[in-house]
Design a protein around this motif. Sequence first.
Motif, PDB file in Angstrom:
ATOM      1  N   UNK A  73      -1.096 -11.108  52.040  1.00 18.02           N
ATOM      2  CA  UNK A  73      -1.578 -12.342  52.719  1.00 18.02           C
ATOM      3  C   UNK A  73      -3.035 -12.524  52.707  1.00 18.02           C
ATOM      4  N   UNK A  74      -3.876 -11.638  52.255  1.00 19.35           N
ATOM      5  CA  UNK A  74      -5.151 -11.532  52.303  1.00 19.35           C
ATOM      6  C   UNK A  74      -5.827 -11.582  50.788  1.00 19.35           C
ATOM      7  N   UNK A  75      -5.079 -11.164  50.010  1.00 22.66           N
ATOM      8  CA  UNK A  75      -5.715 -10.857  48.501  1.00 22.66           C
ATOM      9  C   UNK A  75      -4.776 -11.130  47.562  1.00 22.66           C
ATOM     10  N   UNK A  76      -5.218 -11.552  46.475  1.00 24.01           N
ATOM     11  CA  UNK A  76      -4.196 -11.855  45.315  1.00 24.01           C
ATOM     12  C   UNK A  76      -4.656 -10.812  44.155  1.00 24.01           C
ATOM     13  N   UNK A  77      -4.218  -9.633  44.324  1.00 20.76           N
ATOM     14  CA  UNK A  77      -4.143  -8.705  43.313  1.00 20.76           C
ATOM     15  C   UNK A  77      -3.070  -8.172  42.808  1.00 20.76           C
ATOM     16  N   UNK A  78      -3.201  -7.688  41.502  1.00 21.73           N
ATOM     17  CA  UNK A  78      -1.791  -7.045  40.830  1.00 21.73           C
ATOM     18  C   UNK A  78      -1.727  -5.585  41.466  1.00 21.73           C
ATOM     19  N   UNK A  79      -0.505  -5.479  42.338  1.00 17.70           N
ATOM     20  CA  UNK A  79      -0.234  -4.522  43.127  1.00 17.70           C
ATOM     21  C   UNK A  79       0.982  -3.830  42.677  1.00 17.70           C
ATOM     22  N   UNK A  80       1.313  -2.637  42.952  1.00 13.26           N
ATOM     23  CA  UNK A  80       2.532  -1.838  42.668  1.00 13.26           C
ATOM     24  C   UNK A  80       2.509  -0.839  43.805  1.00 13.26           C
ATOM     25  N   UNK A  81       3.744  -0.411  44.042  1.00 14.70           N
ATOM     26  CA  UNK A  81       4.064   0.629  45.175  1.00 14.70           C
ATOM     27  C   UNK A  81       4.900   1.851  44.683  1.00 14.70           C
ATOM     28  N   UNK A  82       4.294   3.092  45.228  1.00 12.52           N
ATOM     29  CA  UNK A  82       4.876   4.316  44.688  1.00 12.52           C
ATOM     30  C   UNK A  82       5.278   4.991  46.141  1.00 12.52           C
ATOM     31  N   UNK A  83       6.686   5.225  46.094  1.00 10.32           N
ATOM     32  CA  UNK A  83       7.000   5.708  47.527  1.00 10.32           C
ATOM     33  C   UNK A  83       7.384   7.276  46.904  1.00 10.32           C
ATOM     34  N   UNK A  84       6.527   8.243  47.381  1.00 11.55           N
ATOM     35  CA  UNK A  84       6.576   9.578  46.895  1.00 11.55           C
ATOM     36  C   UNK A  84       7.855  10.268  47.366  1.00 11.55           C
ATOM     37  N   UNK A 122      -0.016  13.710  41.617  1.00  9.65           N
ATOM     38  CA  UNK A 122       0.662  12.453  41.546  1.00  9.65           C
ATOM     39  C   UNK A 122      -0.364  11.289  41.777  1.00  9.65           C
ATOM     40  N   UNK A 123      -1.151  11.505  42.671  1.00  9.54           N
ATOM     41  CA  UNK A 123      -2.420  10.586  42.868  1.00  9.54           C
ATOM     42  C   UNK A 123      -3.078  10.458  41.568  1.00  9.54           C
ATOM     43  N   UNK A 124      -3.477  11.782  41.108  1.00 10.01           N
ATOM     44  CA  UNK A 124      -4.524  11.850  40.024  1.00 10.01           C
ATOM     45  C   UNK A 124      -3.459  10.846  38.682  1.00 10.01           C
ATOM     46  N   UNK A 125      -2.232  11.130  38.631  1.00 14.03           N
ATOM     47  CA  UNK A 125      -1.509  10.400  37.531  1.00 14.03           C
ATOM     48  C   UNK A 125      -1.554   8.848  37.593  1.00 14.03           C
ATOM     49  N   UNK A 126      -1.322   8.635  38.946  1.00 19.75           N
ATOM     50  CA  UNK A 126      -1.359   7.025  39.189  1.00 19.75           C
ATOM     51  C   UNK A 126      -2.435   6.502  39.050  1.00 19.75           C
ATOM     52  N   UNK A 127      -3.873   7.317  39.388  1.00 21.78           N
ATOM     53  CA  UNK A 127      -4.891   6.631  39.122  1.00 21.78           C
ATOM     54  C   UNK A 127      -5.097   6.103  37.529  1.00 21.78           C
ATOM     55  N   UNK A 181      -5.751   1.931  33.676  1.00 18.21           N
ATOM     56  CA  UNK A 181      -5.605   1.281  32.543  1.00 18.21           C
ATOM     57  C   UNK A 181      -5.211  -0.266  32.779  1.00 18.21           C
ATOM     58  N   UNK A 182      -4.608  -0.770  33.771  1.00 15.96           N
ATOM     59  CA  UNK A 182      -3.883  -1.956  33.893  1.00 15.96           C
ATOM     60  C   UNK A 182      -4.557  -2.555  35.262  1.00 15.96           C
ATOM     61  N   UNK A 183      -5.777  -2.201  35.653  1.00 19.17           N
ATOM     62  CA  UNK A 183      -6.554  -2.780  36.780  1.00 19.17           C
ATOM     63  C   UNK A 183      -5.856  -3.157  37.992  1.00 19.17           C
ATOM     64  N   UNK A 184      -5.063  -2.295  38.403  1.00 24.99           N
ATOM     65  CA  UNK A 184      -3.863  -2.637  39.490  1.00 24.99           C
ATOM     66  C   UNK A 184      -4.501  -1.826  40.778  1.00 24.99           C
ATOM     67  N   UNK A 185      -3.863  -2.418  41.851  1.00 24.54           N
ATOM     68  CA  UNK A 185      -3.951  -1.693  43.071  1.00 24.54           C
ATOM     69  C   UNK A 185      -2.623  -0.897  43.439  1.00 24.54           C
ATOM     70  N   UNK A 186      -2.682   0.225  43.696  1.00 21.40           N
ATOM     71  CA  UNK A 186      -1.655   1.213  43.876  1.00 21.40           C
ATOM     72  C   UNK A 186      -1.431   1.518  45.244  1.00 21.40           C
ATOM     73  N   UNK A 187      -0.322   1.418  46.084  1.00 20.73           N
ATOM     74  CA  UNK A 187      -0.052   1.619  47.507  1.00 20.73           C
ATOM     75  C   UNK A 187       0.892   2.961  47.282  1.00 20.73           C
ATOM     76  N   UNK A 188       0.443   3.945  47.778  1.00 15.70           N
ATOM     77  CA  UNK A 188       1.372   5.201  47.653  1.00 15.70           C
ATOM     78  C   UNK A 188       1.580   5.774  48.910  1.00 15.70           C
ATOM     79  N   UNK A 189       2.811   5.598  49.300  1.00 20.10           N
ATOM     80  CA  UNK A 189       3.492   6.060  50.603  1.00 20.10           C
ATOM     81  C   UNK A 189       3.625   7.569  50.680  1.00 20.10           C
ATOM     82  N   UNK A 190       3.203   8.197  51.703  1.00 19.26           N
ATOM     83  CA  UNK A 190       3.425   9.420  51.709  1.00 19.26           C
ATOM     84  C   UNK A 190       4.201  10.114  52.959  1.00 19.26           C
TER      85      UNK A 190
END
Length: 319
Positions: free
Chosen positions: A236-247, A149-154, A159-168
């Motif tokens: 609170x610390x940085x303004x980046x385009x972020x998405x969350x994936x809860x596996x 999944x991490x490989x796919x999310x990468x 492509x979208x220059x995003x930060x992804x948070x992946x909860x495991x």
Amino acid sequence: MKKIAVLTSGGDSPGMNAAVRAVVRKAIYHDIEVYGVYQGYQGLITNNIKQLDRGAVGDKIQRGGTFLQSARCPEFKDPKVRQQGIENLKKLGIEGLVVVGGDGSYRGAQRLNEEGIKTIGIPGTIDNDINGTDFTIGFDTALNTIIEVVDKIRDTASSHERTFIIEVMGRDAGDLALWSALAGGAETVLIPEFKKDVQEIADKIQQGIERGKKHSIIIVAEGVMSGEDCAEELKKYINVDTRVSVLGHMQRGGSPSGIDRVLASRFGAYAVDLLMNDETGLAVGIQNNKLTKTKFEDIFSSQHKIDEEMYRLTNELSI
Ligand code: F6P
């Protein structure tokens, strides 16, 4: 010993079927009758116990989940409830029991052992959080699921220059997060065993952006905080385009890896060996690729430890 039983308990993990198969086949090979207790300790109480022949475990080694099914059974802490289970086993002439599960399941197994049923534990959980063994059944498969999944999310993160948070998953342990961060090349890992400043994470993302990095992957163990909370903190610390994936529970499913099948087969057979030698109140494990046995009380007496060297390495390689 003429008759034994086997059950799977707590959260299921890929490879539990392979462990049950090994218990059944090894016992029958040595002329011992084997019974399957369905639905974990719940089935012990409700007498959901059936004899298993060698064919009953055919075509199971490759299957995820547990064909014996599992349950969380808090009532089993009650001695009166346990007594019902013990009587059900004794009525069938069963003297020994193999319990495949995690820490909570071992506590029930320890009590049963004290109360007259000879018991052996096999570590089955994706969390890899059990003392007395380097690996638990299911950890390797879950790790591989996460890496995929991490490989796919990468791909999409880049492509979208995003930060992804992946909860495991992992409950209170960081093993799944740490190993998947190292294997998946994540930029940051958050595990319960080591504190990390969110400011530090934000600084790292910022430095990456300045160097032209296209994405950032943060793996957070559920034992630290949820992915959503992590995203809130980061904001609170940085303004980046972020998405969350809860596996979530996908981590518990799927066909077991070769490593998990082999581990489960070795554990299952060894558990039967121990019962045949009248050695009980023990959990089997593997340390430095050698099968080991550890008293239940020794397993509970200390906390599971994370591999500190691996944590350092993961941080060093993710600069
Ligand atoms: O112990 C295995 C595990 O999958 C943990 O990683 C997770 O915290 C928990 O079980 C989830 O439990 P349930 O399936 O009962 O929601």
